[in-house]
Design a protein around this motif. Sequence first.
Motif, PDB file in Angstrom:
ATOM      1  N   ARG A 187      -4.862   8.530   4.744  1.00  0.00           N
ATOM      2  CA  ARG A 187      -3.942   7.992   5.746  1.00  0.00           C
ATOM      3  C   ARG A 187      -3.754   6.492   5.510  1.00  0.00           C
ATOM      4  O   ARG A 187      -4.623   5.818   4.941  1.00  0.00           O
ATOM      5  CB  ARG A 187      -4.469   8.260   7.162  1.00  0.00           C
ATOM      6  N   LEU A 188      -2.599   5.992   5.956  1.00  0.00           N
ATOM      7  CA  LEU A 188      -2.243   4.593   5.728  1.00  0.00           C
ATOM      8  C   LEU A 188      -1.597   4.029   6.981  1.00  0.00           C
ATOM      9  O   LEU A 188      -0.725   4.667   7.578  1.00  0.00           O
ATOM     10  CB  LEU A 188      -1.269   4.493   4.544  1.00  0.00           C
ATOM     11  N   PHE A 189      -2.016   2.808   7.382  1.00  0.00           N
ATOM     12  CA  PHE A 189      -1.541   2.186   8.614  1.00  0.00           C
ATOM     13  C   PHE A 189      -1.098   0.745   8.352  1.00  0.00           C
ATOM     14  O   PHE A 189      -1.612   0.070   7.457  1.00  0.00           O
ATOM     15  CB  PHE A 189      -2.649   2.161   9.679  1.00  0.00           C
ATOM     16  N   GLN A 190      -0.176   0.278   9.182  1.00  0.00           N
ATOM     17  CA  GLN A 190       0.165  -1.141   9.244  1.00  0.00           C
ATOM     18  C   GLN A 190      -0.175  -1.641  10.632  1.00  0.00           C
ATOM     19  O   GLN A 190       0.293  -1.086  11.632  1.00  0.00           O
ATOM     20  CB  GLN A 190       1.636  -1.381   8.937  1.00  0.00           C
ATOM     21  N   VAL A 191      -0.992  -2.696  10.687  1.00  0.00           N
ATOM     22  CA  VAL A 191      -1.479  -3.241  11.952  1.00  0.00           C
ATOM     23  C   VAL A 191      -0.822  -4.599  12.178  1.00  0.00           C
ATOM     24  O   VAL A 191      -0.761  -5.439  11.264  1.00  0.00           O
ATOM     25  CB  VAL A 191      -3.013  -3.385  11.949  1.00  0.00           C
ATOM     26  N   TYR A 192      -0.349  -4.832  13.401  1.00  0.00           N
ATOM     27  CA  TYR A 192       0.386  -6.049  13.732  1.00  0.00           C
ATOM     28  C   TYR A 192      -0.499  -7.057  14.466  1.00  0.00           C
ATOM     29  O   TYR A 192      -1.646  -6.765  14.814  1.00  0.00           O
ATOM     30  CB  TYR A 192       1.608  -5.700  14.582  1.00  0.00           C
ATOM     31  N   GLY A 195       0.837  -1.184   0.000  1.00  0.00           N
ATOM     32  CA  GLY A 195       0.000   0.000   0.000  1.00  0.00           C
ATOM     33  C   GLY A 195       0.874   1.238   0.000  1.00  0.00           C
ATOM     34  O   GLY A 195       1.883   1.295   0.719  1.00  0.00           O
ATOM     35  N   MET A 196       0.514   2.246  -0.811  1.00  0.00           N
ATOM     36  CA  MET A 196       1.310   3.466  -0.934  1.00  0.00           C
ATOM     37  C   MET A 196       0.434   4.684  -0.650  1.00  0.00           C
ATOM     38  O   MET A 196      -0.689   4.771  -1.152  1.00  0.00           O
ATOM     39  CB  MET A 196       1.891   3.593  -2.344  1.00  0.00           C
ATOM     40  N   ARG A 197       0.978   5.614   0.147  1.00  0.00           N
ATOM     41  CA  ARG A 197       0.290   6.880   0.421  1.00  0.00           C
ATOM     42  C   ARG A 197       1.055   7.999  -0.261  1.00  0.00           C
ATOM     43  O   ARG A 197       2.213   8.244   0.016  1.00  0.00           O
ATOM     44  CB  ARG A 197       0.210   7.154   1.926  1.00  0.00           C
ATOM     45  N   LEU A 198       0.375   8.701  -1.173  1.00  0.00           N
ATOM     46  CA  LEU A 198       0.999   9.732  -1.987  1.00  0.00           C
ATOM     47  C   LEU A 198       0.230  11.035  -1.831  1.00  0.00           C
ATOM     48  O   LEU A 198      -0.903  11.056  -1.327  1.00  0.00           O
ATOM     49  CB  LEU A 198       1.002   9.302  -3.458  1.00  0.00           C
ATOM     50  N   GLY A 211      -0.916 -10.059   9.370  1.00  0.00           N
ATOM     51  CA  GLY A 211      -0.380  -8.748   9.019  1.00  0.00           C
ATOM     52  C   GLY A 211      -1.445  -7.989   8.255  1.00  0.00           C
ATOM     53  O   GLY A 211      -2.160  -8.571   7.429  1.00  0.00           O
ATOM     54  N   ILE A 212      -1.585  -6.700   8.525  1.00  0.00           N
ATOM     55  CA  ILE A 212      -2.665  -5.918   7.923  1.00  0.00           C
ATOM     56  C   ILE A 212      -2.137  -4.574   7.426  1.00  0.00           C
ATOM     57  O   ILE A 212      -1.385  -3.894   8.128  1.00  0.00           O
ATOM     58  CB  ILE A 212      -3.806  -5.663   8.936  1.00  0.00           C
ATOM     59  N   ILE A 213      -2.536  -4.216   6.213  1.00  0.00           N
ATOM     60  CA  ILE A 213      -2.390  -2.847   5.714  1.00  0.00           C
ATOM     61  C   ILE A 213      -3.790  -2.263   5.638  1.00  0.00           C
ATOM     62  O   ILE A 213      -4.697  -2.866   5.042  1.00  0.00           O
ATOM     63  CB  ILE A 213      -1.706  -2.816   4.338  1.00  0.00           C
ATOM     64  N   PHE A 214      -3.966  -1.095   6.227  1.00  0.00           N
ATOM     65  CA  PHE A 214      -5.280  -0.463   6.294  1.00  0.00           C
ATOM     66  C   PHE A 214      -5.129   1.011   5.953  1.00  0.00           C
ATOM     67  O   PHE A 214      -4.302   1.716   6.544  1.00  0.00           O
ATOM     68  CB  PHE A 214      -5.853  -0.621   7.713  1.00  0.00           C
ATOM     69  N   GLY A 215      -5.880   1.471   4.963  1.00  0.00           N
ATOM     70  CA  GLY A 215      -5.762   2.870   4.576  1.00  0.00           C
ATOM     71  C   GLY A 215      -7.015   3.370   3.889  1.00  0.00           C
ATOM     72  O   GLY A 215      -7.884   2.596   3.491  1.00  0.00           O
ATOM     73  N   GLY A 216      -7.094   4.670   3.757  1.00  0.00           N
ATOM     74  CA  GLY A 216      -8.234   5.267   3.090  1.00  0.00           C
ATOM     75  C   GLY A 216      -8.400   6.726   3.473  1.00  0.00           C
ATOM     76  O   GLY A 216      -7.455   7.381   3.920  1.00  0.00           O
TER      77      GLY A 216
END
Length: 291
Positions: free
Chosen positions: A125-130, A6-9, A112-117
């Motif tokens: 915004r973009l997050f990585q959840v463990y 996931g990329m935040r630009l 492992g989770i990538i969560f963004g929007g």
Amino acid sequence: MTYCVGMRLDAGLVFLSDSRTNAGVDQVGTFRKMSVFEIPGDRMMVLMTSGNLSISQSIRQLVAEHRGEDGSSIWNAPSMYEAARLLGDAVRKVHERDAKSLAEFGIEFNVGIIFGGQIKGERCRLFQVYSAGNFIESHDENTYFQIGEAKYGKPIIDRVVTPATSLDDAAKCALISMDSTLRSNVSVGLPLDMLVYENNALAVTHFVTIDERNQYFQMIRNTWGDQLKRVFEGLDCPVWDAAPDATSNVLHSSNASSKPIRIAPPASVTAPEVASAPLQTLAQQFHDGQQ
């Protein structure tokens, strides 16, 4: 296994996931790992998962349905941070319910989770959840997150993507990153899900499922490989044992003192005898060559 990025630009967000979960000799599983939570005009959120499939599916279902005692849910969270916090709570609830019984069968609680929007009124915004439910957020110094088999596709992203990268260039880079992973790891496989979100759209902007027939992805696979070969062939070979100022591309300087670490053979090991050739002077070699 899996690979998701996931990329935040500045221009928005790019998400890409594969769909392989098993890669045994005679058992290959395909499950899509990207889910979208969307209320057009109010919020658009993307969830991608890796790790144990039963855990990630339970988390996804729980976060979609759960409402706190105060009525809070991912559907009415006032910010992406609060939505990520609710997602972390869902991870902990599934851990509390399932981790012990899984451990009894030798299965680790692994997700492992990538969560963004974006939620109306704030930026993307973009997050990585463990696995513990804690999370970190992407900032300009680190514009992307990866989960799963991340190492193969990381170098191209590190070299190319910055916050100012356009969405199309970021999508292209993500696909090259995925192609590099597909070529090097059998546990990652087609089809792929790609979602490209334009800032402030508050709805899915572009989405595609990519299989082996996809025209653009086939072009990426073929062109990227050919271009890499051309670049490789265009690089000069190393020069050994030369003075640094005598030529370019000196790998080992003639005045360098670098030596390998040599391991001495045991005393019981003797070197084989090498027959020595008769010595010749330069004059004799020249004379012999004239005959």
